[in-house]
Scaffold this motif. Structure first.
Motif, PDB file in Angstrom:
ATOM      1  N   MET A  34      -3.808   9.234   3.064  1.00 42.81           N
ATOM      2  CA  MET A  34      -3.471   7.911   3.051  1.00 42.81           C
ATOM      3  C   MET A  34      -3.595   7.104   4.442  1.00 42.81           C
ATOM      4  N   THR A  94      -1.714   3.358  -8.510  1.00 37.18           N
ATOM      5  CA  THR A  94      -3.098   3.689  -7.903  1.00 37.18           C
ATOM      6  C   THR A  94      -3.478   5.099  -8.562  1.00 37.18           C
ATOM      7  N   HIS A 133      -5.331   3.145  -0.551  1.00 39.94           N
ATOM      8  CA  HIS A 133      -5.537   3.689  -1.823  1.00 39.94           C
ATOM      9  C   HIS A 133      -6.642   4.632  -2.164  1.00 39.94           C
ATOM     10  N   ALA A 154     -10.948   1.143  -3.348  1.00 42.91           N
ATOM     11  CA  ALA A 154      -9.933   0.365  -2.989  1.00 42.91           C
ATOM     12  C   ALA A 154     -10.374  -0.462  -1.612  1.00 42.91           C
ATOM     13  N   THR A 200      -6.056  -2.198   1.971  1.00 48.37           N
ATOM     14  CA  THR A 200      -6.106  -1.972   0.871  1.00 48.37           C
ATOM     15  C   THR A 200      -6.864  -0.540   0.682  1.00 48.37           C
ATOM     16  N   HIS A 240       0.933  -1.271   0.106  1.00 47.80           N
ATOM     17  CA  HIS A 240       0.076  -0.040   0.000  1.00 47.80           C
ATOM     18  C   HIS A 240       0.857   1.290   0.086  1.00 47.80           C
ATOM     19  N   GLY A 253       2.312   1.129  -4.290  1.00 47.44           N
ATOM     20  CA  GLY A 253       1.196   1.473  -5.215  1.00 47.44           C
ATOM     21  C   GLY A 253       1.030   2.908  -5.502  1.00 47.44           C
ATOM     22  N   PRO A 254       0.659   3.648  -4.666  1.00 52.06           N
ATOM     23  CA  PRO A 254       0.891   5.164  -4.936  1.00 52.06           C
ATOM     24  C   PRO A 254       2.277   5.784  -5.570  1.00 52.06           C
TER      25      PRO A 254
END
Lengths: 471, 194
Positions: free
Chosen positions: A219, A118, A134, A141, A131, A109, A112-113
């Protein structure tokens, strides 16, 4: 009637819709890790199925990887097997893997960004409840079980019942944003709505208190949506979102045209209706510290450990739960939070191990030393975060203060690798769950923000970080 | 997946709220790469002390409940992590039905992928069933719980009920929609990662 952001993303991903049954929803991004995937790949093999869209699937290893001495073989045989199994599965099914030696490895996590995988308006799943992180990018997500991992690998879709939209407004301005962080906002929310307050819903976080936050702080908020029981949490994308994702390694080539689409469409309509609503005013909130064995058992750092009868407000089950929690945590009601001594500090996890978290914590630590009876570790959320932090000299600040500086992974958030608490040890942790035994059998977890964890590491007990001079 | 049949068993009362999946299967047991064999790890830290010593005060260690297939428990059962290992452990141990006032979302969904029946009843009725010492029959077809003294009906979504009764494999059902999925992909605006 208008639609909420969640409803817009949902509607845009319906493949099949039938009355009074779940809808078939398309999944744009599937993130895979070593712990919840082996049985899913096995299922594919047994049925002679392939992965439908390897190009929408990304894998890394994070849950049980060691966070030191990566050049050595992994001592724990079962962990080693799980890691090798993921390597083999990715190779056999043609999935891109950021393995333990990749500079892109990290908590799924966090990477991803960071890699631009993401995207706003997309649907993202992973066999991991966090999850929801995201969602900070205006994505839908959510975590799934292993059977669903297999289902997504085979079909790139999931049968889902539509959750209800839940509005959480965060209003006002924090007086001291360095001391009262996104972590304190989300812990306050969970304290108020409870660990099942969000069951059956997708939360949309709104209001000035949210738009003021950076992407990394957002986040942290969305990450803990699951601790309130919500299926997902999201925040409408804005210029901060678009800027964050611009120019990253896997940001799409047609990014700017996508941004124009998102800017136009990806927000809740003025006349949209939410099934539920809750408002938190943050002008005066204090740093939070959890005292019990679920994230809702949290109070202000200025308060004392509650009496079960006060906490439970007349609910006998809650009272029983609180008594049990206090027994496990070895805490006496009425003890001021700032008098609770700690043995360990963990700065890490998908909740709070991004660059900003480490920068903020380092400001507290700089020029000071760890309390002699405390041991502390910093586990960056990804190898990229680690590298960026080292470029800023943060590793030196932490190691000069006698903190350990590690490689990235989930580490002591859930203690699947060797990073665990011993029975009875008390830990100030920036992670997301204070469940019994989560960080090690018999270990006692107090959830706090990175600056609160850092301050506790120096003092040896919890302190109100607002009282520290951070300049 | 095995289809769900009617079953008769005594109940095991687990009088706790917010039982999280870390309690159901502690993380040190998540490293297996198959689905079987998780039963011995169920509620591990509650069942066993140091050196795997059996904690006799924990309900599952009471021999009376050894063959029970029905767990009756408190609010928000299965909260926390998405680990399906929690469902595998409950089933491998021998449970086929969990009765509670509420369940966490991901756990609830995981149950139906494996043939475990989660039944939601009001707190008052759950408490009453917790005190039931005789055999209890679960009749999914007719949505009834039959205790020695009464019959209690329960709600279940028709789609989920069918999945359990027929033991349907989700994926083969989904792949029948190949045309719709391909059509969707043609119009999708979200590009590939790679």
């Amino acid at each position: 009637m208008g639609k909420t952001l969640f409803e817009k993303i949902w509607d845009a991903h319906i493949v099949v819709e039938k009355e009074n049954s779940p809808s078939l929803i398309y999944i744009d991004r599937h993130l895979v890790h070593e712990v919840t995937s082996p049985q899913a790949f096995d299922g594919l093999r047994m049925n002679n199925r392939s992965v439908r869209r390897p190009d929408l699937t990304i894998a890394t290893m994070d849950h049980n990887v060691p966070t030191n001495n990566r050049t050595l073989p992994i001592l724990d045989q079962t962990s080693a097997v799980q890691i090798q199994t993921l390597e083999k599965n990715c190779k056999d099914f043609g999935i891109k893997l950021f393995d333990i030696h990749s500079s892109n490895q990290g908590i799924v996590h966090v990477i991803g960004p960071q890699l631009g995988i993401t995207l706003p308006g997309s649907t993202i799943v992973c066999g991991d409840s966090h999850t929801s992180t995201h969602g900070a990018f205006g994505a839908l997500a959510f975590g799934i079980g292993t059977s669903e991992v297999e289902h997504v690998l085979a079909s790139q879709t999931l049968w889902l019942e539509k959750p209800m939209p839940f509005e959480i407004r965060v209003e006002g301005k924090r007086k001291n944003p360095y001391a009262v962080t996104a972590k304190d906002i989300i812990l306050s929310i969970i304290k108020h709505i409870g660990t099942s307050g969000g069951n059956g819903t997708v939360i949309e976080y709104r209001g000035q208190g949210i738009s003021d936050l950076s992407m990394e702080q957002r986040m942290t908020i969305c990450n803990m949506s699951i601790e309130a029981g919500a299926r997902a949490g999201l925040i409408a994308s804005d210029e901060k979102t678009f800027e964050y994702l611009r120019g990253r390694e896997y940001t799409p080539k047609n990014y700017e045209s996508l941004v124009s689409l998102w800017r136009e469409n990806l927000k809740t309509d003025h006349d949209a209706k939410f099934a539920k609503s809750f408002t938190l005013h943050i002008d005066d909130i204090a740093p939070q510290v959890s005292w019990g064995t679920n994230p809702g058992m949290t109070c202000d750092v200025t308060e004392s450990v509650p009496f079960p009868e006060d906490y439970s407000k007349g609910d006998p089950n809650q009272k029983k739960g609180a008594e049990k929690a206090l027994e496990y945590m070895a805490l006496t009601p009425g003890t001021p939070i700032t008098e609770i001594k700690i043995d360990r500090v963990f700065i890490g996890s998908c909740t709070n191990a991004r660059l900003e978290d480490l920068i903020e914590a380092s400001k507290v630590v700089k020029g000071k030393k760890l309390s002699p009876h405390v041991s502390a570790m910093v586990v960056p959320g990804s190898q990229m975060v680690k590298k960026q932090a080292e470029e800023l000299g943060l590793d030196k600040i932490f190691t000069d203060a006698n903190f350990e500086w590690r490689d990235s992974g989930c580490s002591m958030c859930l203690g699947m690798n060797p990073d665990i608490l011993s029975p009875g040890e008390r830990c100030a942790s920036t992670s997301n769950r204070n469940f019994e035994g989560r960080q090690g059998t018999g270990g006692r977890t107090h959830l706090v923000s990175p600056v609160m964890a850092a301050a506790a590491a120096i003092a040896g007990h919890f302190v109100d970080v607002r009282e520290m001079d951070l300049n | 997946m095995k289809s769900f049949k009617t079953l008769k068993s005594i109940i095991t009362p687990l009088d706790k709220v917010n039982v999280d999946t870390d309690q159901i299967v502690p993380k040190q047991f998540l490293k297996l790469v198959q689905k079987s064999g998780f039963g011995k790890f169920l509620f591990y830290n509650w069942r066993f002390g140091d050196d795997e010593q059996i904690k006799s005060d924990f309900i599952l260690n009471n021999p009376k409940y050894k063959n029970s297939e029905i767990l009756v428990t408190g609010d928000n059962f299965g909260c926390g992590s998405s680990r399906e290992h929690a469902v595998w452990a409950l089933m491998d141990y021998g449970f086929s039905v969990i009765i509670a006032p509420s369940f966490a979302d991901i756990f609830f969904s995981n149950c139906f992928k494996n043939g475990l029946l989660p039944i939601i009843l009001s707190e008052k009725i759950v408490e009453k069933i917790q005190h039931e010492t005789g055999e209890v029959e679960i009749d999914l077809e007719n949505q009834l719980i039959k205790t020695p003294s009464e019959q209690i009906s329960f709600d279940i979504d028709l789609h989920k009920k069918t999945i359990l009764l027929k033991g349907l494999d989700d994926i083969s059902q989904t792949l029948l929609y190949e045309k719709e999925i391909s059509e969707f992909e043609k119009n999708s605006t979200i590009p590939s990662v790679l």
